[in-house]
Design a protein around this motif. Sequence first.
Motif, PDB file in Angstrom:
ATOM      1  N   LEU A   6       0.837  -1.202   0.000  1.00  0.00           N
ATOM      2  CA  LEU A   6       0.000   0.000   0.000  1.00  0.00           C
ATOM      3  C   LEU A   6       0.875   1.257   0.000  1.00  0.00           C
ATOM      4  CD1 LEU A   6      -2.693   1.535   0.280  1.00  0.00           C
ATOM      5  CD2 LEU A   6      -2.614   1.085   2.744  1.00  0.00           C
ATOM      6  N   VAL A   7       1.884   1.264   0.856  1.00  0.00           N
ATOM      7  CA  VAL A   7       2.775   2.429   0.918  1.00  0.00           C
ATOM      8  C   VAL A   7       3.502   2.604  -0.417  1.00  0.00           C
ATOM      9  CG1 VAL A   7       4.808   3.401   2.078  1.00  0.00           C
ATOM     10  CG2 VAL A   7       3.018   2.289   3.429  1.00  0.00           C
ATOM     11  N   GLY A   8       3.887   1.491  -1.030  1.00  0.00           N
ATOM     12  CA  GLY A   8       4.547   1.542  -2.342  1.00  0.00           C
ATOM     13  C   GLY A   8       3.637   2.194  -3.384  1.00  0.00           C
ATOM     14  N   GLU A   9       2.377   1.834  -3.377  1.00  0.00           N
ATOM     15  CA  GLU A   9       1.418   2.421  -4.326  1.00  0.00           C
ATOM     16  C   GLU A   9       1.241   3.922  -4.091  1.00  0.00           C
ATOM     17  OE1 GLU A   9      -0.422   1.316  -7.066  1.00  0.00           O
ATOM     18  OE2 GLU A   9       1.120  -0.227  -6.889  1.00  0.00           O
ATOM     19  N   ILE A  10       1.189   4.302  -2.795  1.00  0.00           N
ATOM     20  CA  ILE A  10       1.031   5.726  -2.461  1.00  0.00           C
ATOM     21  C   ILE A  10       2.212   6.525  -3.024  1.00  0.00           C
ATOM     22  CG2 ILE A  10       1.046   7.391  -0.541  1.00  0.00           C
ATOM     23  CD1 ILE A  10      -0.564   5.323   1.093  1.00  0.00           C
ATOM     24  N   LYS A  11       3.405   5.982  -2.826  1.00  0.00           N
ATOM     25  CA  LYS A  11       4.595   6.699  -3.309  1.00  0.00           C
ATOM     26  C   LYS A  11       4.632   6.745  -4.834  1.00  0.00           C
ATOM     27  CE  LYS A  11       7.379   6.002   0.831  1.00  0.00           C
ATOM     28  NZ  LYS A  11       8.523   5.330   1.461  1.00  0.00           N
ATOM     29  N   LYS A  12       4.233   5.645  -5.466  1.00  0.00           N
ATOM     30  CA  LYS A  12       4.251   5.575  -6.933  1.00  0.00           C
ATOM     31  C   LYS A  12       3.258   6.556  -7.538  1.00  0.00           C
ATOM     32  CE  LYS A  12       3.003   2.006 -10.014  1.00  0.00           C
ATOM     33  NZ  LYS A  12       2.676   0.584 -10.096  1.00  0.00           N
ATOM     34  N   LYS A  13       2.050   6.584  -6.984  1.00  0.00           N
ATOM     35  CA  LYS A  13       0.997   7.456  -7.536  1.00  0.00           C
ATOM     36  C   LYS A  13       1.048   8.866  -6.961  1.00  0.00           C
ATOM     37  CE  LYS A  13      -2.433   3.891  -8.633  1.00  0.00           C
ATOM     38  NZ  LYS A  13      -3.632   3.160  -8.136  1.00  0.00           N
ATOM     39  N   LYS A  14       1.905   9.056  -5.955  1.00  0.00           N
ATOM     40  CA  LYS A  14       1.936  10.333  -5.218  1.00  0.00           C
ATOM     41  C   LYS A  14       0.515  10.731  -4.811  1.00  0.00           C
ATOM     42  CE  LYS A  14       5.923  11.856  -7.943  1.00  0.00           C
ATOM     43  NZ  LYS A  14       6.949  11.139  -7.166  1.00  0.00           N
ATOM     44  N   SER A  15      -0.164   9.787  -4.227  1.00  0.00           N
ATOM     45  CA  SER A  15      -1.567   9.992  -3.847  1.00  0.00           C
ATOM     46  C   SER A  15      -1.921   9.071  -2.691  1.00  0.00           C
ATOM     47  CB  SER A  15      -2.470   9.658  -5.041  1.00  0.00           C
ATOM     48  OG  SER A  15      -3.824   9.564  -4.624  1.00  0.00           O
ATOM     49  N   PHE A  16      -2.653   9.614  -1.725  1.00  0.00           N
ATOM     50  CA  PHE A  16      -3.240   8.755  -0.683  1.00  0.00           C
ATOM     51  C   PHE A  16      -4.746   8.968  -0.646  1.00  0.00           C
ATOM     52  CE2 PHE A  16      -2.748  12.447   2.232  1.00  0.00           C
ATOM     53  CZ  PHE A  16      -1.612  13.051   1.717  1.00  0.00           C
ATOM     54  N   LEU A  17      -5.278   9.102  -1.853  1.00  0.00           N
ATOM     55  CA  LEU A  17      -6.710   9.361  -2.044  1.00  0.00           C
ATOM     56  C   LEU A  17      -7.508   8.059  -2.063  1.00  0.00           C
ATOM     57  CD1 LEU A  17      -9.082  11.302  -2.791  1.00  0.00           C
ATOM     58  CD2 LEU A  17      -8.377  11.026  -5.191  1.00  0.00           C
ATOM     59  N   CYS A  18      -8.626   8.076  -1.350  1.00  0.00           N
ATOM     60  CA  CYS A  18      -9.602   6.993  -1.391  1.00  0.00           C
ATOM     61  C   CYS A  18     -10.884   7.587  -1.958  1.00  0.00           C
ATOM     62  CB  CYS A  18      -9.837   6.476   0.024  1.00  0.00           C
ATOM     63  SG  CYS A  18     -11.179   5.277   0.170  1.00  0.00           S
ATOM     64  N   VAL A  19     -11.469   6.934  -2.936  1.00  0.00           N
ATOM     65  CA  VAL A  19     -12.722   7.437  -3.517  1.00  0.00           C
ATOM     66  C   VAL A  19     -13.895   6.630  -2.951  1.00  0.00           C
ATOM     67  CG1 VAL A  19     -14.037   7.801  -5.646  1.00  0.00           C
ATOM     68  CG2 VAL A  19     -11.548   8.173  -5.632  1.00  0.00           C
ATOM     69  N   GLY A  20     -14.825   7.321  -2.338  1.00  0.00           N
ATOM     70  CA  GLY A  20     -15.998   6.662  -1.753  1.00  0.00           C
ATOM     71  C   GLY A  20     -17.067   6.402  -2.799  1.00  0.00           C
ATOM     72  N   LEU A  21     -17.388   5.136  -2.996  1.00  0.00           N
ATOM     73  CA  LEU A  21     -18.380   4.769  -4.018  1.00  0.00           C
ATOM     74  C   LEU A  21     -19.757   4.621  -3.346  1.00  0.00           C
ATOM     75  CD1 LEU A  21     -16.227   2.145  -5.977  1.00  0.00           C
ATOM     76  CD2 LEU A  21     -16.667   4.526  -6.624  1.00  0.00           C
ATOM     77  N   ASP A  22     -20.342   5.771  -3.002  1.00  0.00           N
ATOM     78  CA  ASP A  22     -21.633   5.795  -2.301  1.00  0.00           C
ATOM     79  C   ASP A  22     -22.706   6.159  -3.319  1.00  0.00           C
ATOM     80  OD1 ASP A  22     -19.878   5.488  -0.235  1.00  0.00           O
ATOM     81  OD2 ASP A  22     -20.218   7.465   0.629  1.00  0.00           O
ATOM     82  N   VAL A  23     -23.151   5.164  -4.059  1.00  0.00           N
ATOM     83  CA  VAL A  23     -23.969   5.448  -5.241  1.00  0.00           C
ATOM     84  C   VAL A  23     -25.450   5.549  -4.895  1.00  0.00           C
ATOM     85  CG1 VAL A  23     -24.482   4.796  -7.598  1.00  0.00           C
ATOM     86  CG2 VAL A  23     -22.294   4.159  -6.583  1.00  0.00           C
ATOM     87  N   ASP A  24     -25.984   6.745  -5.117  1.00  0.00           N
ATOM     88  CA  ASP A  24     -27.399   7.039  -4.878  1.00  0.00           C
ATOM     89  C   ASP A  24     -28.004   7.348  -6.253  1.00  0.00           C
ATOM     90  OD1 ASP A  24     -29.796   8.299  -4.433  1.00  0.00           O
ATOM     91  OD2 ASP A  24     -29.065   9.514  -2.756  1.00  0.00           O
ATOM     92  N   LEU A  25     -28.893   6.486  -6.716  1.00  0.00           N
ATOM     93  CA  LEU A  25     -29.390   6.621  -8.096  1.00  0.00           C
ATOM     94  C   LEU A  25     -30.188   7.909  -8.338  1.00  0.00           C
ATOM     95  CD1 LEU A  25     -30.366   2.948  -9.069  1.00  0.00           C
ATOM     96  CD2 LEU A  25     -28.362   4.265  -9.768  1.00  0.00           C
ATOM     97  N   THR A  26     -30.550   8.619  -7.262  1.00  0.00           N
ATOM     98  CA  THR A  26     -31.212   9.915  -7.489  1.00  0.00           C
ATOM     99  C   THR A  26     -30.180  10.998  -7.814  1.00  0.00           C
ATOM    100  OG1 THR A  26     -31.104  10.581  -5.151  1.00  0.00           O
ATOM    101  CG2 THR A  26     -33.036   9.306  -5.829  1.00  0.00           C
TER     102      THR A  26
END
Lengths: 277, 277
Positions: A6-26
């Motif tokens: 996980l830390v390797g990915e953060i360094k590679k992407k220069k990102s520690f972003l998590c995207v919340g997939l809270d899908v509300d069809l409205t």
Amino acid sequence: MTITELVGEIKKKKSFLCVGLDVDLTKTPSHLLNTEDPIFEFNKQIIDATHHLAVAYKPNTAFYEAYGIKGWQSLDKTINYINQNYPEIFTIADAKRGDIGNTSTMYAKAFFEDLNFDSVTVAPYMGSDSVEPFLAFKDKFTIMLALTSNKGGLDFQGKDLINNKPLYKEVIKTSLTWNNSENLMFVVGATKAEYFKGIREIAPNSFLLVPGVGAQGGSLEGVCEFGLNKENIGLLINSSRGIIYASKGEDFANAAQIEAQKLQAQMAKILADNNIA
Amino acid sequence: MTITELVGEIKKKKSFLCVGLDVDLTKTPSHLLNTEDPIFEFNKQIIDATHHLAVAYKPNTAFYEAYGIKGWQSLDKTINYINQNYPEIFTIADAKRGDIGNTSTMYAKAFFEDLNFDSVTVAPYMGSDSVEPFLAFKDKFTIMLALTSNKGGLDFQGKDLINNKPLYKEVIKTSLTWNNSENLMFVVGATKAEYFKGIREIAPNSFLLVPGVGAQGGSLEGVCEFGLNKENIGLLINSSRGIIYASKGEDFANAAQIEAQKLQAQMAKILADNNIA
């Protein structure tokens, strides 16, 4: 997934972003409603557009349960899509589960084995034997609610105990003594950056999943000032609505990418300023 | 369902028994495994054999989630079967949910509207706005974890606050000030009957859902001595394993009936001794 990966990915992407997939069809674009599985179709396009900017995705299971069996099928397809196409992504089932020992084991199997998530969020109220069954899974992570960013978050979490420590600090401290606590992470809301200072005194190395940046008003810089760990970063900053509902038009995935890009750029700068990546 | 209707059923059946439908296919009779939906078939036979002795059924959702989409279908069929055939039964989704406001609303809709349960269990850790969305539903009940009977139950629930009151008492007291708190009930484990005395001082009239009698060692008489409310009874005593796994043979439903009958007879005596029914 391991912490090192996980830390390797953060360094590679220069990102520690998590995207919340809270899908509300409205709130999703209307042109998707005619597809066979609008929730999955929405997620798929969001993921394809943002996977290089984020290190984690976090579906909140409530949004899927609300659509009954069809919702669970959409969740199943979403996690499979991520695991097959982007296996480097850290996946979080935001389920906030917790029950007596043997029942927690059932939940752990459901999320870690059947659905194959890397992690699941849990609630601490029932104590050690409600959380340890989750911690027992190797290379899987249990993200326990500590200090949440909602209006009533402090109702109980902020209550001072007889030792003058607020409950959330006792929860963090005690849980770090449980079996396999190296597999613990904590949910800490971004409402007040100063809280991170006290939490880092108790849990210097733990990963913290941080909701509340953006839509809920928390500051990324503030959180990082007190929460960033120079060795393993130790932060996953979640944004849901600010990214996935950036546009309700046919350009929704592109609009999501632009918003994710903005956060990733801020994160890259913070990492560089701290000589991390 | 209303409280008056629930109390009426208790008096009519001379029973305040809740049967926990925690179906684990490794513990159910093997002859059911060849049926199309073994979980539902098991539940159906248990319900048909015990519905006149119990006033409530409580499926723990973990046991259904563990079987994925098929498990949710079994849960859906089970609740529909109860609602269609035994509408006088009080149904409890033992889900222990709780999330930020708009997300709790999604959960409330899933359990109260889509699945049409009379009640759902929730966790208090996230405070008022994680529970009030459930309380907003008329003639539906929200059963909040207060004092649980598992090994780690006292890890946090038993911690004394600065006012010398344990957390679980603070949780009960505070929650009774929330909007629509007349729709609140509490989970209180049967491990120590004396706890019920202190809880009745704070919540004299609330219904308490009590696990831990039987398999977990709690005493029915002890719980009733301190917990029974002479006006509305105020107790639902849950038994899961002691009833549903009374036999692993083809006689499982009959064996379950015999165990339920024993508890009902004890309850009838307690009600009579207290001049209630």
